[in-house]
Design a protein around this motif. Structure first.
Motif: not given
Length: 278
Positions: A183-194
């Motif tokens: 598995a891979v994982s990430y967190a990305a900030r977007q205009a609507a949230g995270v």
């Protein structure tokens, strides 16, 4: 993630992370005090009177349908995602997939690299999909042969089999030979949230004469690419859907196309699980 993040559980009550980019959405949720309460200025929590997962799910769904009718929740899918601290933990509630990013919950998906092994040289080639230009997300970008969100109530193996047929016309008996490889994982900030995702990775070795055929309207077509071309596309940063880059890099590492002498090798290994992988 630091700052004013609040995420986890207080007893049996899911807590919503609030970020600057999601303040407006949080303020909208405060208009429903029977469902959402504010224990601190930096967080929202579900009303403790909602004491079961079923009650929470119904209450939150009613709020989200109201907000969706007002244009505040885009891309309604009609798919429920479990809200839980980890993949195998009992869900605190179920949430419409399109709203996951607004709440910053951790979501899961399955991503499959379909490949062939050339006779003689043993070189690998990957099947690459072009996403429909009518899709609301990442239209026209390059993608894996098969990928999809992990809905509630379906095993990953069953989801892979379903997505293999819908997106690429892979028959069930062939799809069942797909190998889970991590598995891979990430967190990305977007205009609507995270957007916080964990993607379960699969490899599927295909016969040389197999040609994927889309069965739905999500993919325009497929091409088979040598790994060198795939790697160049990923390195360019423009063509592949963002999270697909991670799963492809994982494939290139595991199959030895990228090795310890490749500049940035260790950084790539570390970055593939930069999000909460639980």
């Amino acid at each position: 993630m630091g700052g004013t993040d609040v995420y986890g559980t207080h007893g049996t009550h899911a807590v919503v992370p609030i970020r600057k980019g999601a303040i407006m959405f949080a303020e909208e949720l405060r208009r429903f005090p029977d469902v959402f309460q504010s224990p601190t200025p930096a967080s929202l929590t579900l009303n403790p009177a909602l004491s079961s997962p079923e009650e929470r799910s119904r209450a939150v769904d009613d709020v989200l349908k109201t907000l969706q009718a007002r244009g505040l929740v885009d891309g309604w899918r009609g798919e429920l995602y479990p809200v839980a601290p980890s993949f195998h933990a009992p869900p605190l509630l179920s949430l419409e997939r399109a709203a996951a990013v607004h709440f910053g919950i951790k979501a899961y998906g399955v991503h499959l690299n379909g490949y062939v092994r050339l006779p003689g040289s043993g070189a690998l080639e990957l099947w690459v999909a072009t996403r429909s230009r009518l899709k609301p997300t990442w239209p026209g970008r390059l993608d894996h042969m098969v990928a999809g969100g992990q809905p509630q109530g379906l095993s990953c193996a069953a989801n892979i089999e379903k997505e293999c047929w819908e997106e690429a016309g892979v028959p069930a008996e062939l799809a069942r030979t797909a190998v889970p490889v991590g598995a891979v994982s990430y967190a990305a900030r977007q205009a609507a949230g995270v957007k916080r995702d964990v993607l379960f990775c699969y490899d599927l070795e295909l016969p040389l004469d197999f040609v994927p055929q889309p069965q739905d309207d999500e993919v325009e077509g497929f091409e088979r690419w040598p790994l060198e071309r795939v790697a160049e596309g990923v390195a360019g940063g423009e063509r592949f859907k963002d999270n697909c880059n991670l799963v492809i890099i994982d494939f290139l590492l595991r199959h030895g196309y990228l090795g310890p002498d490749t500049p940035g090798y260790l950084e790539l290994l570390t970055g593939l699980r930069s999000g909460d992988c639980s």
